[in-house]
Write a protein that holds these residues in place. Structure first.
Motif, short mmCIF file in Angstrom:
data_model
loop_
_atom_site.label_atom_id
_atom_site.label_comp_id
_atom_site.label_asym_id
_atom_site.label_seq_id
_atom_site.Cartn_x
_atom_site.Cartn_y
_atom_site.Cartn_z
N SER A 128 118.07 29.59 96.42
CA SER A 128 117.67 30.39 96.25
C SER A 128 119.68 29.35 94.71
CB SER A 128 119.08 30.95 96.82
OG SER A 128 120.13 30.55 97.55
N ASP A 129 119.90 30.04 93.65
CA ASP A 129 120.82 29.45 92.74
C ASP A 129 121.86 29.30 93.68
OD1 ASP A 129 118.76 29.81 91.20
OD2 ASP A 129 120.43 31.64 89.54
N ALA A 130 122.82 30.46 94.14
CA ALA A 130 123.42 30.14 94.91
C ALA A 130 123.12 28.55 96.26
CB ALA A 130 123.83 31.80 95.96
N CYS A 131 122.64 28.86 96.48
CA CYS A 131 122.31 27.86 97.82
C CYS A 131 121.95 26.05 96.35
CB CYS A 131 120.49 27.80 98.74
SG CYS A 131 120.35 26.31 99.66
N LEU A 132 121.71 26.34 95.25
CA LEU A 132 121.68 24.96 95.45
C LEU A 132 123.06 24.60 94.78
CD1 LEU A 132 118.67 25.95 92.62
CD2 LEU A 132 119.37 23.92 94.33
#
Length: 283
Positions: A238-242
């Motif tokens: 996910s974008d947040a995980c990246l």
């Protein structure tokens, strides 16, 4: 029928190999001197053969001894080998560091198990719990013909496949390439990361997270994160995980870690593994 001599047949690794080869198409000779090892052989209905007798008769000798002992053990065994015999080692360390005796009329063959993969199709409960391999779970192996005639590769590879059975794939490479895989990729980095993850979970528990919840959360996330990273899951992070990953890399991952794969660094890692006392000088 080929005659195989297994050195260290009653040790931890030796017992795994003994169990897989004792009913194979070989004349087996088991070499063991330790009391515990001899008892392990006795429990299997097997008896030990004196080293000189076993080595002199062997077409192939397998060294199931600790890495740190391979140099000394091989120095005592290699001169006793008959011409055109093969010596199989289970790790590239000593071979890569030039600790094997020079003798042009014998074969040196190195093999190492990959161990059962995280992503697999095992359905048998025992196979799913066979983390090391060589019992129920399928695994791959890596092999290197360090010296010797080309026809010896197939002979030794067949023995290795039986040693580590069930084997699903066998990969041929050089000793130098195998040393990159272990210790550098799998242990210097891989095992360190594994223990780092365990320490991260322990730190969460220290800060009040229930231990069982922390374990479930960590192991579940490791599973999906590995699946994404290695292309098994079919979806991206996910974008947040990246963002969190980038933040993390800047905080705990040392820049320049790729230099561990440089040839001099690989040799240095192996040198420390074979001579652990040198680790103190690095502190």
């Amino acid at each position: 029928m080929q005659t195989l001599a297994l050195i260290g047949a009653g040790g931890k690794m030796g017992c795994r190999i003994t169990d897989n080869l004792k009913d194979g198409p070989y004349e087996m000779k088991y070499v063991e001197v330790g009391a515990r090892g001899l008892e392990n052989l006795n429990q299997r209905g097997l008896s030990a053969t004196p080293e000189d007798e076993a080595v002199a008769a062997a077409d192939v000798v397998i060294l199931a001894v600790p890495d740190v002992a391979i140099g000394a053990v091989s120095a005592g065994i290699v001169p006793k080998l008959k011409p055109n015999a093969a010596l199989i080692l289970l790790d590239p360390a000593a071979a890569h560091m030039g600790e094997l005796p020079e003798r042009a009329d014998i074969t040196y063959f190195i093999a190492h198990p990959c161990h059962p993969p995280v992503f697999n199709d095992e359905t048998d409960p025992e196979a799913r719990r066979d983390f090391f391999g060589g019992v129920k779970a399928k695994q791959a192996v890596v092999c290197a013909l360090m010296q010797g005639p080309e026809e010896h590769y197939a002979v030794c590879e067949d023995i290795v496949k039986r040693m580590y059975a069930p084997v699903m794939r066998s990969h041929r490479m050089t000793v130098e390439q195998m040393a990159i895989l272990e210790p550098t990729m799998a242990e210097t980095i891989g095992a360190s990361v594994a223990m780092f993850l365990k320490q991260a979970m322990d730190e969460a528990v220290k800060r009040g997270v229930p231990a069982e919840a922390a374990r479930d959360f960590m192991l579940g996330h490791i599973n999906i994160e590995l699946a994404i990273a290695f292309g098994e899951a079919g979806n991206p992070f996910s974008d947040a995980c990246l963002v969190a990953m980038e933040y993390g890399r800047k905080r705990w991952l040392k820049e320049g870690w790729e230099s561990l794969f440089e040839p001099d660094s690989v040799r240095d890692q192996i040198d420390v593994m074979l001579h652990p006392e040198k680790l103190k000088g690095m502190e």
